[in-house]
Design a protein around this motif. Sequence first.
Motif, PDB file in Angstrom:
ATOM      1  N   THR A 122       0.847  -1.339   0.090  1.00  7.65           N
ATOM      2  CA  THR A 122       0.094  -0.109  -0.052  1.00  7.65           C
ATOM      3  C   THR A 122       0.872   1.328  -0.114  1.00  7.65           C
ATOM      4  O   THR A 122       0.735   2.247  -0.791  1.00  7.65           O
ATOM      5  CB  THR A 122      -1.169  -0.089   1.190  1.00  7.65           C
ATOM      6  OG1 THR A 122      -1.859  -1.340   1.086  1.00  7.65           O
ATOM      7  CG2 THR A 122      -1.947   1.347   1.112  1.00  7.65           C
ATOM      8  N   GLY A 125       2.903   1.742  -3.043  1.00 12.01           N
ATOM      9  CA  GLY A 125       1.965   1.466  -4.664  1.00 12.01           C
ATOM     10  C   GLY A 125       2.199  -0.003  -5.314  1.00 12.01           C
ATOM     11  O   GLY A 125       2.143   0.176  -6.560  1.00 12.01           O
ATOM     12  N   ARG A 129      -1.857  -3.948  -3.826  1.00 12.91           N
ATOM     13  CA  ARG A 129      -2.369  -2.744  -2.676  1.00 12.91           C
ATOM     14  C   ARG A 129      -3.741  -3.085  -2.365  1.00 12.91           C
ATOM     15  O   ARG A 129      -4.179  -2.619  -1.267  1.00 12.91           O
ATOM     16  CB  ARG A 129      -1.866  -1.536  -3.107  1.00 12.91           C
ATOM     17  CG  ARG A 129      -2.301  -0.777  -4.084  1.00 12.91           C
ATOM     18  CD  ARG A 129      -1.920   0.529  -4.226  1.00 12.91           C
ATOM     19  NE  ARG A 129      -2.295   1.225  -5.408  1.00 12.91           N
ATOM     20  CZ  ARG A 129      -2.116   2.426  -5.709  1.00 12.91           C
ATOM     21  NH1 ARG A 129      -1.467   3.225  -4.983  1.00 12.91           N
ATOM     22  NH2 ARG A 129      -2.689   3.020  -6.782  1.00 12.91           N
ATOM     23  N   ASN A 203       0.447   7.495  -2.859  1.00 15.50           N
ATOM     24  CA  ASN A 203      -0.218   6.358  -2.500  1.00 15.50           C
ATOM     25  C   ASN A 203      -0.978   6.579  -1.176  1.00 15.50           C
ATOM     26  O   ASN A 203      -1.772   5.952  -0.957  1.00 15.50           O
ATOM     27  CB  ASN A 203       1.182   5.551  -2.067  1.00 15.50           C
ATOM     28  CG  ASN A 203       1.651   5.069  -3.407  1.00 15.50           C
ATOM     29  OD1 ASN A 203       0.835   4.979  -4.626  1.00 15.50           O
ATOM     30  ND2 ASN A 203       3.044   4.801  -3.115  1.00 15.50           N
ATOM     31  N   TYR A 206      -4.210   8.005  -2.108  1.00 15.02           N
ATOM     32  CA  TYR A 206      -5.054   6.673  -2.662  1.00 15.02           C
ATOM     33  C   TYR A 206      -5.748   5.859  -1.579  1.00 15.02           C
ATOM     34  O   TYR A 206      -6.752   5.397  -1.542  1.00 15.02           O
ATOM     35  CB  TYR A 206      -4.283   5.699  -3.595  1.00 15.02           C
ATOM     36  CG  TYR A 206      -4.614   4.555  -4.132  1.00 15.02           C
ATOM     37  CD1 TYR A 206      -5.226   4.803  -5.450  1.00 15.02           C
ATOM     38  CD2 TYR A 206      -4.887   3.342  -3.670  1.00 15.02           C
ATOM     39  CE1 TYR A 206      -5.854   3.637  -6.374  1.00 15.02           C
ATOM     40  CE2 TYR A 206      -5.539   2.317  -4.106  1.00 15.02           C
ATOM     41  CZ  TYR A 206      -6.043   2.384  -5.379  1.00 15.02           C
ATOM     42  OH  TYR A 206      -6.487   1.223  -6.328  1.00 15.02           O
TER      43      TYR A 206
END
Length: 373
Positions: A122, A125, A129, A203, A206
């Motif tokens: 995660t 990235g 993930r 990331n 996200y």
Amino acid sequence: METSRRKFIRTSASLAALSVSGLAEANSSLANASPATVTSAVRDAGMQLCEAYFSGMNEQKIALTKQMDVLGAVGGISPGMAGLKDVKPWEYQAVAAIKEAWEKVGLKLRVIEGPPALGEKTKLGLAGRDEEIANFITLMHNLAKVGIDTICYNWMPVIGWFRTQNDRPGRGGALVTAFDYEAAKGLPLTQYGEVSKETLWTNLAYFLKAVVPEAEKAGIKLAMHPDDPQVDSLRGIARIMNTVDSFKRLLDIYPSPNNGITMCQGNFALMGQDIPKLIQYFGKRKAIHFVHFRNVRGGKFSFEETFHDEGIIDMYQAMRAYYDTGFTGPIRPDHVPTMYGDSNQNPGYSTIGTLYALGYMRGLMEAVSKRRT
């Protein structure tokens, strides 16, 4: 005004301690609360005094903290600790079993620190993930089912908490952890090579956009921990949660009462911040979900941990700031010196040092809650 404040903090703390399933149920529970429950809330200034158990159920530490009436536990989810095999730590069976295991020894698991479903995939990235994030969401919902509402996490992939020395002599020969950038800057790159700040921010955004809406549904408080140490890079891996502006940016990526911070005092102090003022700032925004109450000396490129009463932070004013802003969440000591007669096997988490810290914190809590001016 002070009388009203004390009444508010007593009521708020009792509500928080007795239930996480809704205001109506909490009010009902409060009506039947024992005098001991109310007295405890007042003594600790309405906060949830906890201790960390990262090395498992340390029998001695559990016994001593119970004798001190510090009944909150902070830790991870390890299915093996509950005798489970072939069960993922984010699954309900594991979460419920770990909560029950702590209850059997007389403690209440309040915070999951270092969540098991959040890792390099995660933060960097990488492929997989989305599955990792899905597991994290599952963990949140299962924690909510058993009444645990706070997750302390960080955005330090590959290299987390890092020190260049774990046995520096401190006051009276106690051993403290320390960091010197000159000793770390020449270390080789990791297998991931250079990782930029931009990559980590992308990331993180996200992750937050996927997770915070689910945290809102579950009633989970996400508490981002600062980078430790706060340098811009270690072994080629950038570090982004190392300034106050970074934390403001974190909160702005997805504004939500569930998207908050861990106020780790030592880290913010090493950023050059006035800790009481910073607590006031984030406290008024209701962004502080969890507190690491610790002290340090030095700056981000060269520092060492200290006893709670000897570092650069005004600890009384810090505790007063939590109280004045209405903080009623979990708070624990962090990174204590290893004292004489104790093992340095887990630097920063000496049992004897922890007892000193807890007593010091409780004294400050009583002082700020009973002050008249």
